[in-house]
Design a protein around this motif. Structure first.
Motif, PDB file in Angstrom:
ATOM      1  N   MET A  21       0.826  -1.209   0.000  1.00 27.38           N
ATOM      2  CA  MET A  21       0.000   0.000   0.000  1.00 27.38           C
ATOM      3  C   MET A  21       0.857   1.255   0.000  1.00 27.38           C
ATOM      4  SD  MET A  21      -3.288  -0.828   2.425  1.00 27.38           S
ATOM      5  CE  MET A  21      -2.293  -1.189   3.874  1.00 27.38           C
ATOM      6  N   LEU A  22       2.019   1.193   0.663  1.00 31.79           N
ATOM      7  CA  LEU A  22       2.913   2.344   0.656  1.00 31.79           C
ATOM      8  C   LEU A  22       3.429   2.610  -0.751  1.00 31.79           C
ATOM      9  CD1 LEU A  22       4.619   4.533   1.964  1.00 31.79           C
ATOM     10  CD2 LEU A  22       6.288   2.776   2.596  1.00 31.79           C
ATOM     11  N   ALA A  23       3.829   1.559  -1.443  1.00 37.33           N
ATOM     12  CA  ALA A  23       4.317   1.727  -2.812  1.00 37.33           C
ATOM     13  C   ALA A  23       3.246   2.355  -3.697  1.00 37.33           C
ATOM     14  CB  ALA A  23       4.760   0.380  -3.382  1.00 37.33           C
ATOM     15  N   GLU A  24       1.997   1.903  -3.541  1.00 36.74           N
ATOM     16  CA  GLU A  24       0.901   2.463  -4.340  1.00 36.74           C
ATOM     17  C   GLU A  24       0.661   3.932  -3.997  1.00 36.74           C
ATOM     18  OE1 GLU A  24      -0.692   1.185  -6.929  1.00 36.74           O
ATOM     19  OE2 GLU A  24       0.782  -0.436  -6.740  1.00 36.74           O
ATOM     20  N   ALA A  25       0.734   4.256  -2.711  1.00 38.29           N
ATOM     21  CA  ALA A  25       0.526   5.646  -2.295  1.00 38.29           C
ATOM     22  C   ALA A  25       1.617   6.550  -2.863  1.00 38.29           C
ATOM     23  CB  ALA A  25       0.499   5.740  -0.765  1.00 38.29           C
ATOM     24  N   ILE A  26       2.859   6.055  -2.915  1.00 36.13           N
ATOM     25  CA  ILE A  26       3.948   6.851  -3.480  1.00 36.13           C
ATOM     26  C   ILE A  26       3.746   7.034  -4.983  1.00 36.13           C
ATOM     27  CG2 ILE A  26       6.430   6.929  -3.913  1.00 36.13           C
ATOM     28  CD1 ILE A  26       6.814   5.422  -1.262  1.00 36.13           C
ATOM     29  N   ARG A  27       3.329   5.975  -5.675  1.00 36.18           N
ATOM     30  CA  ARG A  27       3.090   6.078  -7.117  1.00 36.18           C
ATOM     31  C   ARG A  27       2.008   7.114  -7.423  1.00 36.18           C
ATOM     32  NH1 ARG A  27       3.344   0.119  -6.804  1.00 36.18           N
ATOM     33  NH2 ARG A  27       5.431  -0.503  -7.543  1.00 36.18           N
ATOM     34  N   GLU A  28       0.966   7.165  -6.611  1.00 37.09           N
ATOM     35  CA  GLU A  28      -0.104   8.138  -6.834  1.00 37.09           C
ATOM     36  C   GLU A  28       0.410   9.561  -6.712  1.00 37.09           C
ATOM     37  OE1 GLU A  28      -3.217   7.362  -4.094  1.00 37.09           O
ATOM     38  OE2 GLU A  28      -3.739   5.398  -4.943  1.00 37.09           O
ATOM     39  N   ARG A  29       1.311   9.796  -5.765  1.00 35.69           N
ATOM     40  CA  ARG A  29       1.789  11.150  -5.510  1.00 35.69           C
ATOM     41  C   ARG A  29       2.970  11.533  -6.399  1.00 35.69           C
ATOM     42  NH1 ARG A  29      -0.859   8.973  -1.729  1.00 35.69           N
ATOM     43  NH2 ARG A  29      -1.948  10.116  -0.072  1.00 35.69           N
ATOM     44  N   PHE A  73      17.506   8.035   2.618  1.00 39.58           N
ATOM     45  CA  PHE A  73      16.780   6.911   3.200  1.00 39.58           C
ATOM     46  C   PHE A  73      15.597   7.488   3.966  1.00 39.58           C
ATOM     47  CE2 PHE A  73      15.639   3.827   6.445  1.00 39.58           C
ATOM     48  CZ  PHE A  73      15.466   2.696   5.666  1.00 39.58           C
ATOM     49  N   ALA A  74      14.394   7.208   3.475  1.00 41.36           N
ATOM     50  CA  ALA A  74      13.166   7.712   4.097  1.00 41.36           C
ATOM     51  C   ALA A  74      12.602   6.626   4.995  1.00 41.36           C
ATOM     52  CB  ALA A  74      12.155   8.112   3.029  1.00 41.36           C
ATOM     53  N   CYS A  75      12.847   6.757   6.284  1.00 42.75           N
ATOM     54  CA  CYS A  75      12.365   5.763   7.243  1.00 42.75           C
ATOM     55  C   CYS A  75      10.889   6.010   7.511  1.00 42.75           C
ATOM     56  CB  CYS A  75      13.169   5.869   8.537  1.00 42.75           C
ATOM     57  SG  CYS A  75      12.711   4.653   9.795  1.00 42.75           S
ATOM     58  N   PHE A  76      10.072   4.953   7.429  1.00 39.03           N
ATOM     59  CA  PHE A  76       8.646   5.176   7.638  1.00 39.03           C
ATOM     60  C   PHE A  76       8.193   4.880   9.064  1.00 39.03           C
ATOM     61  CE2 PHE A  76       8.705   1.118   5.077  1.00 39.03           C
ATOM     62  CZ  PHE A  76       8.452   0.250   6.115  1.00 39.03           C
ATOM     63  N   SER A  77       9.124   4.907  10.011  1.00 36.98           N
ATOM     64  CA  SER A  77       8.748   4.934  11.425  1.00 36.98           C
ATOM     65  C   SER A  77       9.261   6.236  12.017  1.00 36.98           C
ATOM     66  CB  SER A  77       9.343   3.734  12.162  1.00 36.98           C
ATOM     67  OG  SER A  77      10.756   3.804  12.175  1.00 36.98           O
ATOM     68  N   THR A  96      15.329  10.744   6.775  1.00 35.36           N
ATOM     69  CA  THR A  96      14.120  11.372   7.312  1.00 35.36           C
ATOM     70  C   THR A  96      13.309  10.311   8.040  1.00 35.36           C
ATOM     71  OG1 THR A  96      12.897  10.962   5.254  1.00 35.36           O
ATOM     72  CG2 THR A  96      14.022  13.085   5.472  1.00 35.36           C
ATOM     73  N   ASN A  97      12.413  10.766   8.923  1.00 39.54           N
ATOM     74  CA  ASN A  97      11.541   9.819   9.620  1.00 39.54           C
ATOM     75  C   ASN A  97      10.082  10.177   9.375  1.00 39.54           C
ATOM     76  OD1 ASN A  97      10.909  11.971  11.297  1.00 39.54           O
ATOM     77  ND2 ASN A  97      11.875  11.122  13.116  1.00 39.54           N
ATOM     78  N   ALA A  98       9.196   9.454  10.035  1.00 37.31           N
ATOM     79  CA  ALA A  98       7.756   9.629   9.819  1.00 37.31           C
ATOM     80  C   ALA A  98       7.101  10.362  10.986  1.00 37.31           C
ATOM     81  CB  ALA A  98       7.092   8.276   9.600  1.00 37.31           C
ATOM     82  N   SER A  99       7.872  11.208  11.654  1.00 34.65           N
ATOM     83  CA  SER A  99       7.316  11.949  12.774  1.00 34.65           C
ATOM     84  C   SER A  99       6.082  12.733  12.336  1.00 34.65           C
ATOM     85  CB  SER A  99       8.368  12.910  13.326  1.00 34.65           C
ATOM     86  OG  SER A  99       7.851  13.684  14.380  1.00 34.65           O
ATOM     87  N   GLY A 100       5.025  12.630  13.128  1.00 34.78           N
ATOM     88  CA  GLY A 100       3.798  13.371  12.844  1.00 34.78           C
ATOM     89  C   GLY A 100       2.687  12.562  12.221  1.00 34.78           C
ATOM     90  N   VAL A 101       3.008  11.388  11.647  1.00 32.64           N
ATOM     91  CA  VAL A 101       1.953  10.637  10.969  1.00 32.64           C
ATOM     92  C   VAL A 101       0.925  10.078  11.951  1.00 32.64           C
ATOM     93  CG1 VAL A 101       3.464  10.045   9.040  1.00 32.64           C
ATOM     94  CG2 VAL A 101       3.248   8.461  10.950  1.00 32.64           C
ATOM     95  N   HIS A 102       1.339   9.916  13.235  1.00 34.26           N
ATOM     96  CA  HIS A 102       0.423   9.341  14.213  1.00 34.26           C
ATOM     97  C   HIS A 102      -0.437  10.388  14.919  1.00 34.26           C
ATOM     98  CE1 HIS A 102       3.633   6.095  14.305  1.00 34.26           C
ATOM     99  NE2 HIS A 102       2.537   5.426  14.056  1.00 34.26           N
ATOM    100  N   TYR A 290      -2.342   3.008  15.250  1.00 42.12           N
ATOM    101  CA  TYR A 290      -2.807   2.502  13.952  1.00 42.12           C
ATOM    102  C   TYR A 290      -3.758   3.494  13.294  1.00 42.12           C
ATOM    103  CZ  TYR A 290      -5.237   0.153  10.274  1.00 42.12           C
ATOM    104  OH  TYR A 290      -5.772  -0.123   9.047  1.00 42.12           O
ATOM    105  N   THR A 291      -3.585   3.681  12.014  1.00 41.66           N
ATOM    106  CA  THR A 291      -4.504   4.489  11.220  1.00 41.66           C
ATOM    107  C   THR A 291      -4.432   4.043   9.770  1.00 41.66           C
ATOM    108  OG1 THR A 291      -4.947   6.699  10.322  1.00 41.66           O
ATOM    109  CG2 THR A 291      -2.692   6.260  11.046  1.00 41.66           C
ATOM    110  N   PRO A 292      -5.562   3.992   9.063  1.00 39.47           N
ATOM    111  CA  PRO A 292      -5.514   3.669   7.636  1.00 39.47           C
ATOM    112  C   PRO A 292      -4.807   4.757   6.831  1.00 39.47           C
ATOM    113  CG  PRO A 292      -7.729   4.319   8.309  1.00 39.47           C
ATOM    114  CD  PRO A 292      -6.941   4.160   9.555  1.00 39.47           C
ATOM    115  N   GLN A 293      -4.549   5.907   7.460  1.00 36.78           N
ATOM    116  CA  GLN A 293      -3.869   6.998   6.771  1.00 36.78           C
ATOM    117  C   GLN A 293      -2.350   6.967   6.983  1.00 36.78           C
ATOM    118  OE1 GLN A 293      -5.316   9.087   4.618  1.00 36.78           O
ATOM    119  NE2 GLN A 293      -7.116   7.810   4.953  1.00 36.78           N
ATOM    120  N   TYR A 294      -1.838   5.901   7.620  1.00 37.65           N
ATOM    121  CA  TYR A 294      -0.409   5.863   7.937  1.00 37.65           C
ATOM    122  C   TYR A 294       0.446   5.967   6.674  1.00 37.65           C
ATOM    123  CZ  TYR A 294       3.954   4.508  10.181  1.00 37.65           C
ATOM    124  OH  TYR A 294       5.247   4.512  10.648  1.00 37.65           O
TER     125      TYR A 294
END
Length: 323
Positions: A21-29, A73-77, A96-102, A290-294
């Motif tokens: 799902m992450l790969a698909e989300a990146i392709r969309e953007r 390197f884009a860390c997704f945590s 980079t990290n994923a600070s703020g996604v939660h 957890y969030t479907p928007q992660y």
């Protein structure tokens, strides 16, 4: 940049989650980028050999050695303590990290727990289970007339404060550097006397801070003695921030009104622990994050950063850059 580089998305996230799902989300953007998600470790090494951008939870020594063109390197945590930061820095690789996604989802869980206690919904749920139609009151005060202390004013704490503010309570923020200020009515540090003064005025104590030497055992017997008897503890930080034995005794002795715990110490909480049997303790299994928007939010961060790289030609000063 004259052409868009490949982006390699690694196969697995933490806890075995798929990154499809992450790969698909990146392709969309980023439709002009080639997004590759190899199916094997060997495939990852092959794809990484010419890719300036890799997205993943971690990167091992073998993959790092293969990634000769790596720039980002884009860390997704949010946490990056597990990464080989010295090696990445020595290679000149931005991280980079994923600070703020939660922030939004954890804030929603905090608001839900606070409102449950504001309206004593746990009492109603218990009477529903017993098929008992009997009115109850005992509401200490409305949320707008309350004081909420939020420990930790990072992205999660700020998201909590933003949503609480709409209800109108007096807000106290606690952070390491109170001189920076914050979005609360008061901003305090972890000084013992100052912190206890805030606790004495607190109706809802929300813990949204990381576990550090300062915060480990931050809320123990002395703090439960300072909190008013009608106070409620909400912990979405880490279990060891709270002394579990002291919390259990405080609930038993009616020293506080209740608690909402998404994290515990130990974790998981043993099935025979007294906290499970307390009607005024709400326990969730560390799933407020957890969030479907992660993955969409992770992809948003990457898209903004690569947009900046396209503008500047540099991998410096990126959003959430930690190396």
């Amino acid at each position: 940049m004259t052409e868009s580089p490949d982006i390699v998305v690694l196969r697995r996230a933490a806890h075995g989650m798929s990154t499809t799902m992450l790969a698909e989300a990146i392709r969309e953007r980023l439709p002009d980028y080639e997004v590759v998600r190899p199916g094997t470790p060997a495939g990852e090494r092959e794809a990484a050999a010419e890719a300036p951008v890799i997205v993943g939870h971690g990167i091992d020594e073998e993959l790092l050695e293969a990634a000769e063109e790596l720039e980002l390197f884009a860390c997704f945590s949010a946490g990056v303590g597990h990464l080989p930061q010295e090696e990445l820095a020595a290679r000149g690789v931005a991280v980079t990290n994923a600070s703020g996604v939660h922030g939004p989802n954890i804030a929603e869980q905090v608001i839900g727990n606070v409102l449950a206690f504001v309206r004593n919904l746990h009492v109603g749920w218990e009477r529903q289970r017993n098929h008992e139609w009997r009115h109850y009151q005992g509401f200490p005060r409305e949320l707008g007339d309350s004081t909420v202390t939020v420990v930790g004013l990072g992205p999660i704490g700020q998201a909590i404060v933003e949503r609480l503010d709409a209800f109108g309570p007096h807000l106290i923020g606690v952070r390491y550097t109170p001189g920076k200020g914050g979005p609360t009515d008061e901003v305090l540090g972890f000084d013992g006397a100052e912190f206890h003064d805030a606790l004495a005025r607190t109706d809802y104590l929300v813990l949204a801070c990381p576990l550090t030497e300062t915060t480990r055992g931050l809320v123990g017997r002395a703090e439960f003695e300072t909190l008013p008897p009608h106070a409620v503890l909400v912990n979405v930080g880490r279990g060891p921030i709270v002394d579990t034995e002291a919390l259990t005794d405080a609930i038993k002795d009616n020293a506080i009104r209740g608690a909402a715990l998404d994290v515990t110490d130990p974790e998981p909480l043993p099935s025979d622990h007294d906290l499970w049997r307390m009607g005024n303790v709400h326990i969730t299994p560390h799933n407020s994050g957890y969030t479907p928007q992660y993955y969409p939010r992770v992809a948003d961060i990457l898209a903004r950063n690569l947009g900046r790289v396209e503008e500047t030609g540099s991998y410096d000063d990126l959003e959430n850059q930690v190396v």
